[in-house]
Scaffold this motif. Structure first.
Motif, PDB file in Angstrom:
ATOM      1  N   LEU A 230      -2.523  15.467  71.277  1.00  0.00           N
ATOM      2  CA  LEU A 230      -3.009  14.526  72.281  1.00  0.00           C
ATOM      3  C   LEU A 230      -4.143  13.740  71.650  1.00  0.00           C
ATOM      4  O   LEU A 230      -5.113  14.323  71.166  1.00  0.00           O
ATOM      5  CB  LEU A 230      -3.485  15.270  73.527  1.00  0.00           C
TER       6      LEU A 230
ATOM      7  N   ILE B 115      -2.239  10.307  79.223  1.00  0.00           N
ATOM      8  CA  ILE B 115      -2.027  11.753  79.236  1.00  0.00           C
ATOM      9  C   ILE B 115      -3.393  12.445  79.134  1.00  0.00           C
ATOM     10  O   ILE B 115      -4.232  12.078  78.322  1.00  0.00           O
ATOM     11  CB  ILE B 115      -1.127  12.189  78.058  1.00  0.00           C
TER      12      ILE B 115
ATOM     13  N   MET C 267      -1.309  18.621  78.048  1.00  0.00           N
ATOM     14  CA  MET C 267       0.098  18.896  77.796  1.00  0.00           C
ATOM     15  C   MET C 267       0.292  20.398  77.698  1.00  0.00           C
ATOM     16  O   MET C 267      -0.669  21.160  77.579  1.00  0.00           O
ATOM     17  CB  MET C 267       0.564  18.230  76.501  1.00  0.00           C
TER      18      MET C 267
ATOM     19  N   ALA D  53       3.747  16.898  80.097  1.00  0.00           N
ATOM     20  CA  ALA D  53       2.472  16.201  79.981  1.00  0.00           C
ATOM     21  C   ALA D  53       1.953  15.829  81.360  1.00  0.00           C
ATOM     22  O   ALA D  53       2.708  15.375  82.217  1.00  0.00           O
ATOM     23  CB  ALA D  53       2.638  14.942  79.138  1.00  0.00           C
TER      24      ALA D  53
END
Length: 172
Positions: A95, A124, A127, A136
């Motif tokens: 991420l 996002i 996750m 996500a």
């Protein structure tokens, strides 16, 4: 300060940034000395254990890996600006600070996870990696999913698109 369990090994991150590992080391996924050496002066701030690989997130947002290199799950050396790391069976995901996702490795079908189209994901905030799929959490409380699996995973993908106001997620 953190523990991550893979399929056959477990890795721990100590407060001083060092690592411990135990388990079946068939592909050198427990080779935490290699990770600590590769980190050099940079502090390890997070870990994630996959099936036969281990990721370490460094304080500068870069990622290092050890273990099975045959399926691309350890191809993370060009990742930058990463804030969290995740490992599935044969893949790794990161991420980025801007809410986008990077991913490498293979899915259940032996094809590259780049086909999962996670490059289109934005906003996002968290996750979670399952064996062969990734979910996500978006900043608006909705959930995205990608990957393949057995059973009714396609139904699960459809169901997740209807979820709203979610604040935490976990994949199995």
């Amino acid at each position: 300060v953190a523990i991550s369990a893979g399929d056959v090994h477990t890795v721990a991150l100590l407060q001083d940034g060092s690592l411990l590992a135990t388990g079946y080391d068939v592909k050198k996924q427990c080779c935490v000395d290699k990770l600590m050496s590769a980190a050099g002066e940079k502090r390890i701030v997070a870990i994630s254990a996959g099936y036969l690989h281990t990721l370490a997130l460094l304080e500068d947002g870069t990622v290092i890996a050890c273990g099975d290199t045959s399926r691309g799950a350890c191809d993370v050396l060009d990742w930058t600006d990463i804030v969290a790391i995740y490992t599935g069976t044969m893949y790794s995901a990161g991420l980025k600070s801007d809410g986008t996702v990077v991913i490498t490795g293979e899915g259940k079908d032996g094809k590259s996870v780049s086909a999962w189209n996670t490059s289109e994901w934005t906003d996002i905030v968290n996750m979670s990696a399952g064996d062969y799929y990734l979910i996500a959490l978006k900043s608006d409380g909705t959930v995205l999913s990608a990957g393949l699996g057995s059973g009714n995973l396609e139904e699960t993908h459809k169901e997740l698109t209807r979820w709203k106001d979610i604040i935490q997620i976990a994949a199995g």
